[in-house]
Write a protein that holds these residues in place. Structure first.
Motif, PDB file in Angstrom:
ATOM      1  N   SER A 141      -7.251  10.056  -4.482  1.00  0.00           N
ATOM      2  CA  SER A 141      -7.025  11.204  -3.621  1.00  0.00           C
ATOM      3  C   SER A 141      -6.310  12.273  -4.422  1.00  0.00           C
ATOM      4  CB  SER A 141      -6.179  10.797  -2.413  1.00  0.00           C
ATOM      5  OG  SER A 141      -5.919  11.921  -1.604  1.00  0.00           O
TER       6      SER A 141
ATOM      7  N   LEU B 263      -4.616   4.753  -4.845  1.00  0.00           N
ATOM      8  CA  LEU B 263      -4.101   3.516  -4.282  1.00  0.00           C
ATOM      9  C   LEU B 263      -5.020   2.390  -4.723  1.00  0.00           C
ATOM     10  CD1 LEU B 263      -3.107   4.317  -0.584  1.00  0.00           C
ATOM     11  CD2 LEU B 263      -1.615   4.044  -2.555  1.00  0.00           C
TER      12      LEU B 263
ATOM     13  N   LEU C 220       0.352   1.952  -6.412  1.00  0.00           N
ATOM     14  CA  LEU C 220       0.203   3.399  -6.520  1.00  0.00           C
ATOM     15  C   LEU C 220       0.143   3.783  -7.991  1.00  0.00           C
ATOM     16  CD1 LEU C 220       0.504   6.314  -5.200  1.00  0.00           C
ATOM     17  CD2 LEU C 220       2.926   6.067  -5.775  1.00  0.00           C
TER      18      LEU C 220
ATOM     19  N   THR D 240       3.411  10.617  -1.366  1.00  0.00           N
ATOM     20  CA  THR D 240       3.446   9.270  -0.777  1.00  0.00           C
ATOM     21  C   THR D 240       4.856   8.730  -0.712  1.00  0.00           C
ATOM     22  OG1 THR D 240       2.900   8.333  -2.920  1.00  0.00           O
ATOM     23  CG2 THR D 240       1.085   8.673  -1.377  1.00  0.00           C
TER      24      THR D 240
ATOM     25  N   ILE E 172      -7.335   0.048   2.565  1.00  0.00           N
ATOM     26  CA  ILE E 172      -6.553   1.241   2.258  1.00  0.00           C
ATOM     27  C   ILE E 172      -7.444   2.476   2.336  1.00  0.00           C
ATOM     28  CG2 ILE E 172      -4.836   0.123   0.782  1.00  0.00           C
ATOM     29  CD1 ILE E 172      -6.528   0.881  -1.656  1.00  0.00           C
TER      30      ILE E 172
ATOM     31  N   THR F 110      -6.952   7.121   1.802  1.00  0.00           N
ATOM     32  CA  THR F 110      -6.073   8.265   1.569  1.00  0.00           C
ATOM     33  C   THR F 110      -6.797   9.530   1.992  1.00  0.00           C
ATOM     34  OG1 THR F 110      -6.886   8.680  -0.670  1.00  0.00           O
ATOM     35  CG2 THR F 110      -5.035   7.168  -0.460  1.00  0.00           C
TER      36      THR F 110
ATOM     37  N   SER G  47      -1.414   8.557   2.840  1.00  0.00           N
ATOM     38  CA  SER G  47      -1.961   7.244   2.517  1.00  0.00           C
ATOM     39  C   SER G  47      -1.837   6.329   3.721  1.00  0.00           C
ATOM     40  CB  SER G  47      -1.201   6.633   1.338  1.00  0.00           C
ATOM     41  OG  SER G  47      -1.277   7.464   0.212  1.00  0.00           O
TER      42      SER G  47
END
Length: 190
Positions: free
Chosen positions: A109, A114, A124, A131, A154, A156, A161
């Motif tokens: 992102s 992530l 990360l 974040t 996950i 983003t 996130s």
């Protein structure tokens, strides 16, 4: 005296005879972990059983997943899974057993990414400004573990996130300029 006969017409005084019950220790070794601590040693008494400890100290090793315990540091001994009963009458040293960690998902992102691994840990990499889940660190060129509990998925977007957990909850962090985190607050949130 031992072996003597007793008659009901006589007074009898009995004394307890105590002896030590042997005790054994179960010791846990972190086995070259990069973070966390090994569980506290356990005391086990003769002919009783105890449960083998889980990874209560959040042991972690970069690129590896905690896979239980083993009686040898190189994994060539006997495996013990957390929670199983141990009833042996001997001291026991258990070493953390490490299995290679597998990346199951990567989401990029803008200026950070992530990473989700097969053990459920979330990492990360890159700019941490939006974040803000790992404290004062703002840029990391190596992956930083930001979530030690299990993540199932996950995603983003726009500096925010989201970690979807197996229990159905969603954890969110990052930019919240337009309320996209659903917290009811404005501004960046950890």
């Amino acid at each position: 005296m031992e072996g003597e006969e007793y008659s009901e017409d006589e007074d009898l005084v009995l004394f307890a005879k105590w002896s030590d019950v042997p005790a054994y220790s179960i010791t846990y070794d972190w086995n070259d972990a990069d973070l966390g601590s090994a569980p506290t040693s356990q005391l086990k008494y003769q002919d009783e059983s105890v449960q083998i400890a889980d990874n209560t100290g959040q042991l972690g090793k970069y690129d590896f997943t905690f896979a239980g315990w083993n009686t040898a540091a190189d994994g060539s001994g006997t495996d013990y899974a957390p929670g199983v009963s141990y009833s042996g009458n001997a001291d026991l040293t258990l070493f953390a057993r490490w299995a290679p960690s597998i990346i199951t998902d990567v989401i990029a992102s803008g200026d950070y990414s992530l990473i989700l691994k097969n053990d459920g840990s979330v990492w990360l990499l890159g700019n941490n400004y939006f974040t803000s889940t790992v404290g004062a660190v703002t840029v990391s060129w190596t992956p930083l573990k930001i979530l030690y509990s299990k993540g199932a998925a996950i995603t983003t977007g726009g500096g925010s996130s989201f970690v979807f957990r197996p229990d159905g909850t969603v954890w969110a962090g990052g930019r919240n300029s337009y309320g996209q985190l659903g917290s009811g607050l404005d501004g960046t949130l950890p």
